[in-house]
Write an enzyme that holds these catalytic residues in place. Sequence first.
Site, PDB file in Angstrom:
ATOM      1  N   LYS A 140       0.839  -1.191   0.000  1.00  0.00           N
ATOM      2  CA  LYS A 140       0.000   0.000   0.000  1.00  0.00           C
ATOM      3  C   LYS A 140       0.883   1.253   0.000  1.00  0.00           C
ATOM      4  O   LYS A 140       1.999   1.173   0.488  1.00  0.00           O
ATOM      5  CB  LYS A 140      -0.970  -0.005   1.183  1.00  0.00           C
ATOM      6  N   HIS A 170       0.458  -4.558   5.693  1.00  0.00           N
ATOM      7  CA  HIS A 170       1.234  -5.292   6.704  1.00  0.00           C
ATOM      8  C   HIS A 170       0.433  -5.593   7.975  1.00  0.00           C
ATOM      9  O   HIS A 170       0.797  -6.465   8.747  1.00  0.00           O
ATOM     10  CB  HIS A 170       2.563  -4.578   7.016  1.00  0.00           C
ATOM     11  N   LYS A 174       0.212  -8.993  11.114  1.00  0.00           N
ATOM     12  CA  LYS A 174       0.437  -8.802  12.555  1.00  0.00           C
ATOM     13  C   LYS A 174      -0.229  -9.923  13.337  1.00  0.00           C
ATOM     14  O   LYS A 174      -1.346 -10.342  13.007  1.00  0.00           O
ATOM     15  CB  LYS A 174      -0.162  -7.459  13.009  1.00  0.00           C
ATOM     16  N   GLU A 208      -1.008   7.059  17.412  1.00  0.00           N
ATOM     17  CA  GLU A 208       0.458   7.056  17.431  1.00  0.00           C
ATOM     18  C   GLU A 208       0.979   8.340  18.074  1.00  0.00           C
ATOM     19  O   GLU A 208       0.404   9.415  17.856  1.00  0.00           O
ATOM     20  CB  GLU A 208       1.003   6.968  16.004  1.00  0.00           C
ATOM     21  N   ASP A 227      -3.620   7.056   4.440  1.00  0.00           N
ATOM     22  CA  ASP A 227      -2.461   6.341   4.986  1.00  0.00           C
ATOM     23  C   ASP A 227      -2.882   5.188   5.900  1.00  0.00           C
ATOM     24  O   ASP A 227      -2.262   4.123   5.886  1.00  0.00           O
ATOM     25  CB  ASP A 227      -1.583   7.332   5.773  1.00  0.00           C
ATOM     26  N   HIS A 232      -5.366  -0.200   6.490  1.00  0.00           N
ATOM     27  CA  HIS A 232      -5.207  -0.961   7.740  1.00  0.00           C
ATOM     28  C   HIS A 232      -6.505  -1.048   8.558  1.00  0.00           C
ATOM     29  O   HIS A 232      -6.914  -2.118   8.985  1.00  0.00           O
ATOM     30  CB  HIS A 232      -4.126  -0.329   8.622  1.00  0.00           C
ATOM     31  N   LYS A 333      -1.732  10.924  14.192  1.00  0.00           N
ATOM     32  CA  LYS A 333      -0.335  11.103  14.591  1.00  0.00           C
ATOM     33  C   LYS A 333      -0.284  12.083  15.757  1.00  0.00           C
ATOM     34  O   LYS A 333      -1.172  12.919  15.917  1.00  0.00           O
ATOM     35  CB  LYS A 333       0.462  11.695  13.427  1.00  0.00           C
TER      36      LYS A 333
HETATM   37  C1  BG6 Z   1       2.100   2.561   7.849  1.00  0.00           C
HETATM   38  C2  BG6 Z   1       1.787   4.016   7.789  1.00  0.00           C
HETATM   39  O1  BG6 Z   1       1.438   1.870   6.824  1.00  0.00           O
HETATM   40  O2  BG6 Z   1       1.686   2.046   9.115  1.00  0.00           O
HETATM   41  C3  BG6 Z   1       2.471   4.755   8.919  1.00  0.00           C
HETATM   42  O3  BG6 Z   1       2.229   4.537   6.539  1.00  0.00           O
HETATM   43  C4  BG6 Z   1       2.114   4.141  10.252  1.00  0.00           C
HETATM   44  O4  BG6 Z   1       2.107   6.139   8.904  1.00  0.00           O
HETATM   45  C5  BG6 Z   1       2.354   2.641  10.232  1.00  0.00           C
HETATM   46  O5  BG6 Z   1       2.930   4.743  11.248  1.00  0.00           O
HETATM   47  C6  BG6 Z   1       1.820   1.994  11.501  1.00  0.00           C
HETATM   48  O6  BG6 Z   1       2.145   0.638  11.503  1.00  0.00           O
HETATM   49  P1  BG6 Z   1       3.081  -0.009  12.626  1.00  0.00           P
HETATM   50  O7  BG6 Z   1       3.103  -1.445  12.297  1.00  0.00           O
HETATM   51  O8  BG6 Z   1       4.410   0.659  12.473  1.00  0.00           O
HETATM   52  O9  BG6 Z   1       2.433   0.307  13.921  1.00  0.00           O
END
Ligand code: BG6
Length: 476
Positions: A140, A170, A174, A208, A227, A232, A333
């Site tokens: 992505k 991703h 997890k 985050e 994003d 996700h 964020k």
């Molecule tokens: C990414 C985003 O796909 O996922 C980031 O582009 C984000 O902005 C991140 O921080 C969060 O995933 P993880 O696994 O690092 O918590």
Amino acid sequence: MPNQATLVILGATGDLTQRLLMPALYRLHRLGLTPGLKIIGYAVEDWSRERFEQHIHEALKNFAADYAPRDWTAFAQQLDYLGGQLTPPDLGRLKDRLAPAALFYLALPPPLFGPAAQALGEAGFAKEPRGGWRRLVVEKPFGTDLASAQQLREQMHEHWDEAQILRIDHFLGKEATQNLMVFRFANRFLEPVWNARHIAQVQITYAETLGVEKRAAYYDHIGALRDMLQNHLMQLFSLVAIEPPATWDDADVLRNHKVEVLRSVVPIDPHQLDRYAVRGQYRAGRCGRKKLAGYCNEPGVAPDSRTETFAALRLEIDNWRWQGVPFYLRSGKRLASDTSEIAVQFHAVPGALPGGMRVDNNWMIFRMKPDESMHLLANAKQPGLTLNSHQVTLSAPYFKEDEQEFSAYEQLLLDALSGDRSYFLRFDEVEWSWRVLEPVLKDWQTGMPDYYAAGSEGPTTQSRLLDAGQSWRPIA
Ligand code: BG6
């Protein structure tokens, strides 16, 4: 995975390769899970194999938690490098180095996904050799809206079949995400109550503390909705809501069910957008004693940027299981803490309780951050001579002390090599997710985000999405 396979990483000198892919491949190698795998780095830099090896060696020292000098030599023997442009003649030079089974990983900036897939196709790499296979892995973001995602699909499909394309989100690799599926379907007590009759609301939060860091060039054009939510959080949402698949052996059954969920989402009414979506942007704030800059003062961000660093949505599903249950999704964020969870609230219990006691609603919480764990908020008698109740939390950590944790990339690279597509996105999942968001994207082309202080819980306006009597769970 087959005895002999080749993984070609396009963009092998970049950040994704050194921070995530190589540490994952190194770990798989240490565990003996990738025997016979050759890894070819490909990038524009005119490097020798030794120069590339040196670069990866440094990367592993910095980013592989389990780096051990004695394993490096064996891992280094798997590595190779070729410098070149993303053109068919340059890529064609890879031909003699490939095993019959070959995987091309596009660790490239998103605008290059389409051209790279086309160039690889024109160089003849999409054609599967006898007794082997060719796969293409792409990560992505898949487009920036419905039209660009469809255009990307056309570019990729020019030479590659959908079954050859592995789209990575991703989050699907997890542990906590995969546990969601196991926990939902492997427990008899859950399914009877997993519906609108018993569930009042679902909150999916990915908060985050990090700001935009060094990613402004990417993030300022993308924002939180594209994003995090489009991919996700929509994936987590689909997994909470899916019907039980008839089989887990066929990746398409699971993916069909996820698409069913996305197709059942009630279209967001563009005339009532305030009820369904909230966007925010962080301004200067604090984390403890530390001062935090506002988004527009971060390096690389336009001083008048309108990009959202926080997005929240209210989604509703029009089907028998979920009609009337609001699903709230939010991510941002520079929030107060790294708190990520899927929280499911049950309806209040009916009828009378002893002594007219009042109890809080139950919650089932799947926590992803700061730790992976599960929590059931239940009501029990408060010790004492009178019948009073209090809320207790039944908690289970996901990992026991001696259990190894695998990264999402370890899981997904292994799946990609062995051809298990269950945790890769099919194009229609991507497409329906964009369809759901289209009215919001359109509306957010103009206007300004609401502001929130860095280090806070996000814009106060997020509460307007909730039904009466509901409140957001704390980000603390
Ligand atoms: C990414 C985003 O796909 O996922 C980031 O582009 C984000 O902005 C991140 O921080 C969060 O995933 P993880 O696994 O690092 O918590």
